[in-house]
Design an enzyme around this catalytic site. Sequence first.
Site, PDB file in Angstrom:
ATOM      1  N   SER A 128       0.832  -1.207   0.000  1.00 34.29           N
ATOM      2  CA  SER A 128       0.000   0.000   0.000  1.00 34.29           C
ATOM      3  C   SER A 128       0.859   1.246   0.000  1.00 34.29           C
ATOM      4  O   SER A 128       1.949   1.265   0.550  1.00 34.29           O
ATOM      5  CB  SER A 128      -0.925   0.047   1.209  1.00 34.29           C
ATOM      6  N   LYS A 182      -4.532  -6.587   3.365  1.00 31.62           N
ATOM      7  CA  LYS A 182      -4.478  -5.464   2.412  1.00 31.62           C
ATOM      8  C   LYS A 182      -5.881  -5.128   1.900  1.00 31.62           C
ATOM      9  O   LYS A 182      -6.243  -3.959   1.732  1.00 31.62           O
ATOM     10  CB  LYS A 182      -3.547  -5.796   1.246  1.00 31.62           C
ATOM     11  N   HIS A 185      -7.607  -3.229   4.559  1.00 29.45           N
ATOM     12  CA  HIS A 185      -7.026  -1.881   4.549  1.00 29.45           C
ATOM     13  C   HIS A 185      -7.758  -1.011   3.532  1.00 29.45           C
ATOM     14  O   HIS A 185      -8.158   0.114   3.810  1.00 29.45           O
ATOM     15  CB  HIS A 185      -5.529  -1.961   4.212  1.00 29.45           C
ATOM     16  N   ASN A 186      -7.941  -1.541   2.332  1.00 28.41           N
ATOM     17  CA  ASN A 186      -8.611  -0.760   1.290  1.00 28.41           C
ATOM     18  C   ASN A 186     -10.070  -0.503   1.640  1.00 28.41           C
ATOM     19  O   ASN A 186     -10.592   0.574   1.352  1.00 28.41           O
ATOM     20  CB  ASN A 186      -8.507  -1.479  -0.063  1.00 28.41           C
ATOM     21  N   GLU A 189     -10.125   2.249   3.980  1.00 31.04           N
ATOM     22  CA  GLU A 189      -9.824   3.458   3.195  1.00 31.04           C
ATOM     23  C   GLU A 189     -11.108   4.006   2.550  1.00 31.04           C
ATOM     24  O   GLU A 189     -11.361   5.214   2.583  1.00 31.04           O
ATOM     25  CB  GLU A 189      -8.773   3.073   2.146  1.00 31.04           C
TER      26      GLU A 189
END
Length: 480
Positions: A128, A182, A185-186, A189
């Site tokens: 990232s 990940k 995480h997105n 976000e």
Amino acid sequence: PTANIGVVGLAVMGSNLARNLASREGNTVAVFNRSYEKTETLVTEHPEAGFVPASTYEEFAAALQKPRTAIIMVKAGGPTDAVIDELMRVFEPGDIIIDGGNSLFTDTIRREKAVREAGFNFVGMGVSGGEEGALLGPSLMPGGPDEAWVTLGPILRSIAAVAEGEPCVTHVGHDGAGHFVKMVHNGIEYADMQLIAEAYDLIRRGTGKTPAEIADVFAEWNRGELESYLIEITAEVLRQNDAATGRPLVDVIVDEAGAKGTGAWTVQTALDLGVPVSGIAEATFARSLSSHREQRDVSGALPGPSDDAFTVPDADAFIEQVRLALYASKIVAYSQGFDEIRAGAAQYGWTIDLGAISRIWRGGCIIRAQFLNRIADAYAAEPELPVLLSAPYFVEALGRAQAAWRDIVQIAAGAGIPAPAFSSSLAYYDGLRAERLPAALIQGQRDFFGAHTYRRTDKPGTFHTLWSGDRTEIEAEDTH
Ligand code: NDP
């Protein structure tokens, strides 16, 4: 062979990651791209990097010291499979193949199994930070076997972002764990961006401030507990004027948000795991709604409150309420995201240190923020926290924010301004708080039409009411 590491796929991410690797003491980087022009361009433009270019997979393998270590940075999906097949053809057992693309974690689980069975090590690694992160220091989320981490750990630590003296990389867990984290995480976000967008919209429509004035508000917020990369860049975007029209750029950009799919993956996976990531889901759906231009009421036929329904008597007080609503909703979004990681780890048999995840997100990645230190503290104090927002620090923060949060959700509803992430986060919070939920009624309905049975508050066992008979209750087999 002269290179200790190689990169396959030299588009923006791969070439920047290769340059980052080459800039670290002791690394010699072999580079390969399907079309050779990209390799040539990179090597010519960056003589300082001392790259070892390869024009075939055979040359690439020959350039690498054993155990060969190669990071793939190509399009996720079929292209990644194609490159893995080529590397297995030219590599030898014991070599390490790393997929640094945005792969779906279930693909990574499948690939790891196949590659391991052929005798190689496979590591699915979340990266990232976009192109700048890849060049200057990304947040890295490698999965894969412990054996590969021994070789890979020092190299990854040397190229990762550094936050509070610690490199933003940890061995997340086995096989697909890195890409899973990940993905979440997105998702977080998406939620964070939507919350910021709702805050901006409310301030703009409530106070009549210009985007440049609201940029100042965000810049100010960035000095407090909301300090984060996303708040920082929000101020930058709002301050930008369009050269062609002289208007604020945000007023010139078409209001339809794109998505590359990782938000949707996060929500789909959460549905499968039964984890309520409502903030992430609302954020993902809000992007979908925005992009359905044909459904949006361009003619203004759908009734709403009159325009003068929204007047804010005290702009500064209102802005502070919005800030608190944003902070509280953000706590919910992160809490939900960590809940998904916890549930994913349980489902897939990964041992994931949630505190370590919050620490590697403090630098390099898009959601980097001060706030992640508080999450790290919470897990350090209580590693088995059932839900993140119940940590004392967040309980205090939610207590401080909740009145303003409720006011803002009411104001938005009254004024007809969509605030799906603010309001769903509040509903989730109140759902957790509720002593009794109307789920009892749902169980009654389910028992009525489908004999799905229910449990009682006053005694153990499973029960069914004979709804179409005399409506007495019988003890039933547990069918759920
Ligand atoms: P792209 O996703 O645009 O992929 C382009 C690269 O893929 C080129 O090197 C291309 O080679 C190669 N490629 C495509 N198909 C094949 C194939 N069949 N065989 C071999 N190579 C192939 O590049 P990005 O740099 O944007 O991203 C790379 C990866 O990193 C992606 O998985 C992306 O999701 C991920 N990522 C991207 C981020 C970003 O901010 N852009 C952030 C984090 C991760 P050729 O030149 O020959 O066409």
